[in-house]
Write a protein that holds these residues in place. Structure first.
Motif, PDB file in Angstrom:
ATOM      1  N   ILE A   1       0.869  -1.191   0.000  1.00 13.30           N
ATOM      2  CA  ILE A   1       0.000   0.000   0.000  1.00 13.30           C
ATOM      3  C   ILE A   1       0.896   1.228   0.000  1.00 13.30           C
ATOM      4  O   ILE A   1       1.661   1.441   0.941  1.00 13.30           O
ATOM      5  CB  ILE A   1      -0.921   0.064   1.245  1.00 13.30           C
ATOM      6  CG1 ILE A   1      -1.621  -1.265   1.495  1.00 13.30           C
ATOM      7  CG2 ILE A   1      -1.938   1.200   1.085  1.00 13.30           C
ATOM      8  CD1 ILE A   1      -2.483  -1.273   2.759  1.00 13.30           C
ATOM      9  N   PRO A   2       0.831   2.037  -1.067  1.00 13.46           N
ATOM     10  CA  PRO A   2       1.729   3.202  -1.107  1.00 13.46           C
ATOM     11  C   PRO A   2       1.464   4.120   0.090  1.00 13.46           C
ATOM     12  O   PRO A   2       0.312   4.340   0.472  1.00 13.46           O
ATOM     13  CB  PRO A   2       1.343   3.897  -2.418  1.00 13.46           C
ATOM     14  CG  PRO A   2       0.663   2.854  -3.242  1.00 13.46           C
ATOM     15  CD  PRO A   2      -0.039   1.965  -2.262  1.00 13.46           C
ATOM     16  N   GLY A   3       2.530   4.617   0.668  1.00 11.33           N
ATOM     17  CA  GLY A   3       2.384   5.564   1.774  1.00 11.33           C
ATOM     18  C   GLY A   3       2.199   6.962   1.206  1.00 11.33           C
ATOM     19  O   GLY A   3       3.010   7.432   0.421  1.00 11.33           O
ATOM     20  N   THR A   4       1.104   7.616   1.589  1.00 16.33           N
ATOM     21  CA  THR A   4       0.913   9.002   1.149  1.00 16.33           C
ATOM     22  C   THR A   4       1.749   9.891   2.072  1.00 16.33           C
ATOM     23  O   THR A   4       1.681   9.754   3.291  1.00 16.33           O
ATOM     24  CB  THR A   4      -0.580   9.390   1.227  1.00 16.33           C
ATOM     25  OG1 THR A   4      -1.331   8.416   0.495  1.00 16.33           O
ATOM     26  CG2 THR A   4      -0.828  10.760   0.623  1.00 16.33           C
ATOM     27  N   MET A   5       2.531  10.787   1.475  1.00 16.78           N
ATOM     28  CA  MET A   5       3.417  11.635   2.271  1.00 16.78           C
ATOM     29  C   MET A   5       2.621  12.547   3.212  1.00 16.78           C
ATOM     30  O   MET A   5       1.664  13.185   2.795  1.00 16.78           O
ATOM     31  CB  MET A   5       4.266  12.525   1.356  1.00 16.78           C
ATOM     32  CG  MET A   5       5.404  11.815   0.663  1.00 16.78           C
ATOM     33  SD  MET A   5       6.708  11.283   1.805  1.00 16.78           S
ATOM     34  CE  MET A   5       7.240  12.849   2.490  1.00 16.78           C
ATOM     35  N   VAL A   6       3.076  12.632   4.437  1.00 19.15           N
ATOM     36  CA  VAL A   6       2.339  13.383   5.454  1.00 19.15           C
ATOM     37  C   VAL A   6       2.167  14.856   5.082  1.00 19.15           C
ATOM     38  O   VAL A   6       1.142  15.464   5.386  1.00 19.15           O
ATOM     39  CB  VAL A   6       3.002  13.209   6.843  1.00 19.15           C
ATOM     40  CG1 VAL A   6       4.359  13.880   6.915  1.00 19.15           C
ATOM     41  CG2 VAL A   6       2.094  13.696   7.954  1.00 19.15           C
ATOM     42  N   HIS A   7       3.142  15.430   4.356  1.00 17.83           N
ATOM     43  CA  HIS A   7       3.021  16.863   4.042  1.00 17.83           C
ATOM     44  C   HIS A   7       1.833  17.151   3.137  1.00 17.83           C
ATOM     45  O   HIS A   7       1.270  18.242   3.147  1.00 17.83           O
ATOM     46  CB  HIS A   7       4.326  17.415   3.456  1.00 17.83           C
ATOM     47  CG  HIS A   7       4.610  16.970   2.062  1.00 17.83           C
ATOM     48  ND1 HIS A   7       4.101  17.617   0.967  1.00 17.83           N
ATOM     49  CD2 HIS A   7       5.322  15.922   1.592  1.00 17.83           C
ATOM     50  CE1 HIS A   7       4.501  16.987  -0.128  1.00 17.83           C
ATOM     51  NE2 HIS A   7       5.238  15.956   0.216  1.00 17.83           N
ATOM     52  N   LEU A   8       1.398  16.142   2.336  1.00 18.18           N
ATOM     53  CA  LEU A   8       0.230  16.348   1.478  1.00 18.18           C
ATOM     54  C   LEU A   8      -1.024  16.607   2.311  1.00 18.18           C
ATOM     55  O   LEU A   8      -1.906  17.371   1.920  1.00 18.18           O
ATOM     56  CB  LEU A   8       0.015  15.131   0.568  1.00 18.18           C
ATOM     57  CG  LEU A   8       1.020  15.006  -0.571  1.00 18.18           C
ATOM     58  CD1 LEU A   8       0.880  13.659  -1.262  1.00 18.18           C
ATOM     59  CD2 LEU A   8       0.831  16.137  -1.582  1.00 18.18           C
ATOM     60  N   PHE A   9      -1.076  15.968   3.485  1.00 18.83           N
ATOM     61  CA  PHE A   9      -2.235  16.164   4.362  1.00 18.83           C
ATOM     62  C   PHE A   9      -2.173  17.516   5.066  1.00 18.83           C
ATOM     63  O   PHE A   9      -3.179  18.016   5.548  1.00 18.83           O
ATOM     64  CB  PHE A   9      -2.322  15.035   5.400  1.00 18.83           C
ATOM     65  CG  PHE A   9      -2.657  13.713   4.783  1.00 18.83           C
ATOM     66  CD1 PHE A   9      -3.980  13.358   4.571  1.00 18.83           C
ATOM     67  CD2 PHE A   9      -1.661  12.831   4.405  1.00 18.83           C
ATOM     68  CE1 PHE A   9      -4.304  12.139   3.991  1.00 18.83           C
ATOM     69  CE2 PHE A   9      -1.978  11.614   3.832  1.00 18.83           C
ATOM     70  CZ  PHE A   9      -3.300  11.261   3.621  1.00 18.83           C
ATOM     71  N   LYS A  10      -0.972  18.085   5.146  1.00 14.52           N
ATOM     72  CA  LYS A  10      -0.847  19.409   5.758  1.00 14.52           C
ATOM     73  C   LYS A  10      -1.205  20.502   4.740  1.00 14.52           C
ATOM     74  O   LYS A  10      -1.682  21.566   5.085  1.00 14.52           O
ATOM     75  CB  LYS A  10       0.584  19.635   6.277  1.00 14.52           C
ATOM     76  CG  LYS A  10       0.969  18.688   7.419  1.00 14.52           C
ATOM     77  CD  LYS A  10       2.368  19.021   7.939  1.00 14.52           C
ATOM     78  CE  LYS A  10       3.003  17.911   8.739  1.00 14.52           C
ATOM     79  NZ  LYS A  10       2.315  17.585   9.982  1.00 14.52           N
ATOM     80  N   GLU A  11      -0.933  20.207   3.474  1.00 15.25           N
ATOM     81  CA  GLU A  11      -1.135  21.223   2.438  1.00 15.25           C
ATOM     82  C   GLU A  11      -2.518  21.165   1.779  1.00 15.25           C
ATOM     83  O   GLU A  11      -2.951  22.118   1.166  1.00 15.25           O
ATOM     84  CB  GLU A  11      -0.047  21.078   1.360  1.00 15.25           C
ATOM     85  CG  GLU A  11       1.317  21.526   1.877  1.00 15.25           C
ATOM     86  CD  GLU A  11       2.475  20.978   1.056  1.00 15.25           C
ATOM     87  OE1 GLU A  11       2.233  20.394  -0.012  1.00 15.25           O
ATOM     88  OE2 GLU A  11       3.627  21.124   1.515  1.00 15.25           O
ATOM     89  N   HIS A  12      -3.176  20.018   1.884  1.00 17.68           N
ATOM     90  CA  HIS A  12      -4.490  19.865   1.250  1.00 17.68           C
ATOM     91  C   HIS A  12      -5.494  19.352   2.273  1.00 17.68           C
ATOM     92  O   HIS A  12      -5.121  18.671   3.213  1.00 17.68           O
ATOM     93  CB  HIS A  12      -4.417  18.853   0.097  1.00 17.68           C
ATOM     94  CG  HIS A  12      -3.401  19.206  -0.936  1.00 17.68           C
ATOM     95  ND1 HIS A  12      -3.679  20.069  -1.959  1.00 17.68           N
ATOM     96  CD2 HIS A  12      -2.108  18.841  -1.080  1.00 17.68           C
ATOM     97  CE1 HIS A  12      -2.595  20.212  -2.708  1.00 17.68           C
ATOM     98  NE2 HIS A  12      -1.624  19.490  -2.198  1.00 17.68           N
ATOM     99  N   GLU A  13      -6.751  19.682   2.036  1.00 14.19           N
ATOM    100  CA  GLU A  13      -7.784  19.163   2.920  1.00 14.19           C
ATOM    101  C   GLU A  13      -8.338  17.899   2.301  1.00 14.19           C
ATOM    102  O   GLU A  13      -9.288  17.918   1.526  1.00 14.19           O
ATOM    103  CB  GLU A  13      -8.873  20.215   3.123  1.00 14.19           C
ATOM    104  CG  GLU A  13      -8.331  21.442   3.822  1.00 14.19           C
ATOM    105  CD  GLU A  13      -9.407  22.248   4.536  1.00 14.19           C
ATOM    106  OE1 GLU A  13     -10.583  22.148   4.131  1.00 14.19           O
ATOM    107  OE2 GLU A  13      -9.061  22.961   5.492  1.00 14.19           O
ATOM    108  N   PHE A  14      -7.725  16.775   2.625  1.00 18.19           N
ATOM    109  CA  PHE A  14      -8.156  15.492   2.076  1.00 18.19           C
ATOM    110  C   PHE A  14      -9.282  14.910   2.926  1.00 18.19           C
ATOM    111  O   PHE A  14      -9.120  14.708   4.124  1.00 18.19           O
ATOM    112  CB  PHE A  14      -6.985  14.499   2.064  1.00 18.19           C
ATOM    113  CG  PHE A  14      -5.989  14.744   0.970  1.00 18.19           C
ATOM    114  CD1 PHE A  14      -6.283  15.568  -0.104  1.00 18.19           C
ATOM    115  CD2 PHE A  14      -4.755  14.111   1.004  1.00 18.19           C
ATOM    116  CE1 PHE A  14      -5.358  15.779  -1.125  1.00 18.19           C
ATOM    117  CE2 PHE A  14      -3.824  14.316  -0.007  1.00 18.19           C
ATOM    118  CZ  PHE A  14      -4.129  15.141  -1.082  1.00 18.19           C
ATOM    119  N   CYS A  15     -10.387  14.627   2.264  1.00 19.43           N
ATOM    120  CA  CYS A  15     -11.542  14.135   2.998  1.00 19.43           C
ATOM    121  C   CYS A  15     -12.317  13.194   2.075  1.00 19.43           C
ATOM    122  O   CYS A  15     -12.477  13.481   0.895  1.00 19.43           O
ATOM    123  CB  CYS A  15     -12.395  15.340   3.399  1.00 19.43           C
ATOM    124  SG  CYS A  15     -13.652  14.963   4.591  1.00 19.43           S
ATOM    125  N   SER A  16     -12.770  12.053   2.613  1.00 18.09           N
ATOM    126  CA  SER A  16     -13.445  11.059   1.773  1.00 18.09           C
ATOM    127  C   SER A  16     -14.955  11.034   1.954  1.00 18.09           C
ATOM    128  O   SER A  16     -15.623  10.150   1.428  1.00 18.09           O
ATOM    129  CB  SER A  16     -12.900   9.655   2.065  1.00 18.09           C
ATOM    130  OG  SER A  16     -11.521   9.614   1.814  1.00 18.09           O
TER     131      SER A  16
END
Ligand code: ZN
Length: 363
Positions: free
Chosen positions: A64-79
């Motif tokens: 399972i690819p690891g999503t880089m933590v900084h992406l979650f700091k820079e974008h509002e990822f919500c499912s």
């Protein structure tokens, strides 16, 4: 969420083949959900040639690819749609590097439930009443801050009498009430009720030194630390020595002193056993990867921490690659499984998280 319910019903420190299979099924369920609901995650995984249906055996988890933590700091990822969220947890960073996590009702229930199971399994939940001293923000004014949320959650794992929050809102800013802390501790010492102290180790240590605290809170009292020595790293006291000092100055037995490591984006609490080692529950997986090519490091060797968890269906971080260094270890306390040994943060960029901000409040 059937598989995840089954996982969270199970013992967090059961590492039998059946229990491990429950985690695999749960994260497959979770990953499929995010794959379907979160476009960025789907595109990323498609690009990297990964599909959650490939998860068949334990070793597949590494795929399972690891999503880089900084992406979650820079974008509002919500499912899930924003209106379905029950809580947005934030860590008080500065410079736009805000850590946050989105929780819908079910995911919030899940994280509370797993935190309770982990603490109960480590002998930290109790029907006994305690007085609490929390070195954190009063959740009445800061409920969305990670630390305030954690402390409020932790105080619910036992009976409670008085809860004293050390960092208070003075009408225009947060302020550490040092006098109030000393008075609360003296009051608790005399009360005949055991005490639990929650907070950043550096804050407590500075209070002990500055106010020359010498008291005996009794053998049933506890210290639950978290947040590390960020910003006071030069003053960091090795854990073993810190435990001895706390015992000598506050009378809290060493086995009742437990540290917790958690990240707002991940949410799984890694908590010390009585021997002072952070145990990894079966509700998560931790991989250690090379910072050069993100390959898996040999067991026991140092690398970047890659965390996996399955409880959150609103925040697409089932597989999170961090900038924290660490390695896996073992412990002979009888709980089993791997332990997490933290070895600092990658890079030199100054990071002002909750812990550091709180440390600024004490002078
Ligand atoms: Zn242990």
């Amino acid at each position: 969420m059937k598989a995840t319910d089954l996982l969270l019903d199970s013992d967090p420190f059961d590492f039998s083949d059946n229990a491990k299979k429950l985690f695999l099924e749960s994260i497959k369920e979770n990953a499929l959900h995010h794959y379907q609901k979160h476009e960025f995650t789907r595109k990323l995984w498609d690009k990297l040639g990964f599909h959650p249906n490939e998860l068949e055996v334990e070793n597949d988890l590494q795929k399972i690819p690891g999503t880089m933590v900084h992406l979650f700091k820079e974008h509002e990822f919500c499912s899930v749609p924003r209106e379905e969220l029950a809580l947005v947890l934030t860590s008080s960073g500065t410079g736009g590097q805000k850590s946050q996590q989105f929780l819908d009702k079910k995911s919030l229930e899940n994280v509370k439930r797993l935190a309770y199971s982990i603490h109960r399994s480590l002998g930290m939940a109790s029907a006994t009443e305690y007085n609490y001293l929390c070195f954190t923000y009063d959740p009445k004014v800061a409920n969305d801050l990670g630390t305030a949320f954690t402390d409020e959650l932790l105080t619910n794992f036992t009976g409670k009498k008085e809860v004293y929050y050390a960092i208070q809102w003075n009408g225009s800013d947060f302020e550490m009430n040092e006098k109030g802390v000393v008075e609360a501790l003296k009051r608790f010492e005399k009360s005949g009720t055991p005490t639990r102290i929650l907070g950043f180790p550096a804050l407590l240590f500075e209070m002990i030194e500055k106010h020359d605290l010498n008291m005996n809170l009794g053998p049933d009292s506890w210290l639950q630390t978290g947040g590390g020595w960020k910003g006071k790293a030069d003053k960091e006291i090795p854990k073993k020595e810190f435990r001895q000092i706390i015992h000598a100055r506050l009378g809290i037995p060493e086995e009742n002193q437990r540290d917790l490591f958690g990240m707002v984006e991940h949410g799984i609490p890694y908590v010390d056993c009585k021997k002072g080692n952070l145990h990894i529950p079966n509700y998560a997986r931790v991989f250690v990867r090379s910072p050069h090519d993100i390959s898996i490091r040999p067991r026991g060797e140092r690398g970047l921490l890659h965390f996996q968890c399955s409880y959150n269906f609103s925040y697409p971080a089932p597989s999170l690659l961090t900038t924290d260094y660490g390695r896996l270890g073992t412990c002979d306390c009888g709980i089993g499984g791997d332990t997490l040994i933290l070895e600092g943060r990658a890079g030199v960029k100054k990071h002002k998280g909750c812990a550091l901000k709180a440390l600024d409040l004490i002078r």
